[in-house]
Design a protein around this motif. Structure first.
Motif, PDB file in Angstrom:
ATOM      1  N   GLU A  25       0.859  -1.185   0.000  1.00 24.97           N
ATOM      2  CA  GLU A  25       0.000   0.000   0.000  1.00 24.97           C
ATOM      3  C   GLU A  25       0.890   1.229   0.000  1.00 24.97           C
ATOM      4  OE1 GLU A  25      -3.088   2.211   3.033  1.00 24.97           O
ATOM      5  OE2 GLU A  25      -3.058   0.020   3.002  1.00 24.97           O
ATOM      6  N   GLY A  26       0.566   2.193  -0.829  1.00 26.02           N
ATOM      7  CA  GLY A  26       1.410   3.366  -0.980  1.00 26.02           C
ATOM      8  C   GLY A  26       1.272   4.376   0.136  1.00 26.02           C
ATOM      9  N   VAL A  27       2.309   5.164   0.307  1.00 23.57           N
ATOM     10  CA  VAL A  27       2.286   6.256   1.274  1.00 23.57           C
ATOM     11  C   VAL A  27       1.286   7.318   0.814  1.00 23.57           C
ATOM     12  CG1 VAL A  27       3.656   8.082   2.348  1.00 23.57           C
ATOM     13  CG2 VAL A  27       4.642   5.818   2.055  1.00 23.57           C
ATOM     14  N   HIS A  61       8.712   0.877   5.727  1.00 20.58           N
ATOM     15  CA  HIS A  61       7.521   1.250   4.950  1.00 20.58           C
ATOM     16  C   HIS A  61       6.255   1.004   5.775  1.00 20.58           C
ATOM     17  CE1 HIS A  61       5.394   2.306   1.307  1.00 20.58           C
ATOM     18  NE2 HIS A  61       4.571   1.312   1.576  1.00 20.58           N
ATOM     19  N   TYR A  62       6.209  -0.105   6.491  1.00 19.58           N
ATOM     20  CA  TYR A  62       5.077  -0.379   7.380  1.00 19.58           C
ATOM     21  C   TYR A  62       4.904   0.784   8.360  1.00 19.58           C
ATOM     22  CZ  TYR A  62       2.446  -2.227  11.317  1.00 19.58           C
ATOM     23  OH  TYR A  62       1.526  -2.390  12.327  1.00 19.58           O
ATOM     24  N   GLU A  67       1.593   4.918  10.441  1.00 18.93           N
ATOM     25  CA  GLU A  67       1.498   6.232  11.083  1.00 18.93           C
ATOM     26  C   GLU A  67       0.337   7.048  10.496  1.00 18.93           C
ATOM     27  OE1 GLU A  67       4.255  10.198  11.831  1.00 18.93           O
ATOM     28  OE2 GLU A  67       5.163   8.411  10.970  1.00 18.93           O
ATOM     29  N   LEU A  68       0.093   6.916   9.214  1.00 18.77           N
ATOM     30  CA  LEU A  68      -1.033   7.612   8.588  1.00 18.77           C
ATOM     31  C   LEU A  68      -2.364   7.149   9.179  1.00 18.77           C
ATOM     32  CD1 LEU A  68       0.185   7.486   4.885  1.00 18.77           C
ATOM     33  CD2 LEU A  68       0.160   9.492   6.391  1.00 18.77           C
ATOM     34  N   TYR A  69      -2.475   5.849   9.432  1.00 20.70           N
ATOM     35  CA  TYR A  69      -3.694   5.317  10.043  1.00 20.70           C
ATOM     36  C   TYR A  69      -3.825   5.772  11.497  1.00 20.70           C
ATOM     37  CZ  TYR A  69      -4.796   2.356   6.067  1.00 20.70           C
ATOM     38  OH  TYR A  69      -5.148   1.905   4.831  1.00 20.70           O
ATOM     39  N   LYS A  71      -2.764   8.479  12.794  1.00 20.86           N
ATOM     40  CA  LYS A  71      -3.089   9.905  12.825  1.00 20.86           C
ATOM     41  C   LYS A  71      -4.474  10.190  12.229  1.00 20.86           C
ATOM     42  CE  LYS A  71       1.603  11.682  12.780  1.00 20.86           C
ATOM     43  NZ  LYS A  71       2.584  12.492  12.041  1.00 20.86           N
ATOM     44  N   GLY A  72      -5.167   9.152  11.758  1.00 22.96           N
ATOM     45  CA  GLY A  72      -6.496   9.333  11.192  1.00 22.96           C
ATOM     46  C   GLY A  72      -6.485   9.934   9.796  1.00 22.96           C
ATOM     47  N   LEU A  73      -5.355   9.834   9.107  1.00 23.12           N
ATOM     48  CA  LEU A  73      -5.248  10.369   7.765  1.00 23.12           C
ATOM     49  C   LEU A  73      -5.675   9.374   6.701  1.00 23.12           C
ATOM     50  CD1 LEU A  73      -1.851  12.210   8.269  1.00 23.12           C
ATOM     51  CD2 LEU A  73      -4.139  13.217   8.258  1.00 23.12           C
ATOM     52  N   ARG A  74      -6.017   8.187   7.109  1.00 20.84           N
ATOM     53  CA  ARG A  74      -6.542   7.146   6.210  1.00 20.84           C
ATOM     54  C   ARG A  74      -7.790   6.578   6.784  1.00 20.84           C
ATOM     55  NH1 ARG A  74      -2.243   4.591   2.935  1.00 20.84           N
ATOM     56  NH2 ARG A  74      -1.410   6.431   1.980  1.00 20.84           N
TER      57      ARG A  74
END
Length: 74
Positions: A25-27, A61-62, A67-69, A71-74
């Motif tokens: 899964e991409g950044v 990469h994980y 970290e995006l998840y 922080k609620g960004l995904r």
């Protein structure tokens, strides 16, 4: 039917593989990142020791995607 490695992979961001790469899964949202290796043996070692261990948490990469998840960004 899944490939043998796909049964062993624990990382939730793993998408698949090719001869010399692992796709994750991409950044950037909605993308796929490919990580290329010198040869199939190096890729296999990484898949077994990182993708298939501790839910992939040892992979940089994980950590970035997770970290995006967090922080609620995904």
């Amino acid at each position: 039917m899944p490939k043998a490695i796909e049964v062993l992979v624990e990382c939730p961001f793993y998408k698949g593989e090719g001869r010399d790469y692992i796709a994750c899964e991409g950044v950037i949202n909605g993308t796929v990142d490919k990580h290329y290796f010198k040869n199939n043996m190096e890729k296999g070692i990484f898949e077994n020791n990182v993708c298939g261990s501790e839910c992939g948490k040892r992979c940089i990469h994980y950590k970035r995607v997770n970290e995006l998840y967090e922080k609620g960004l995904r």
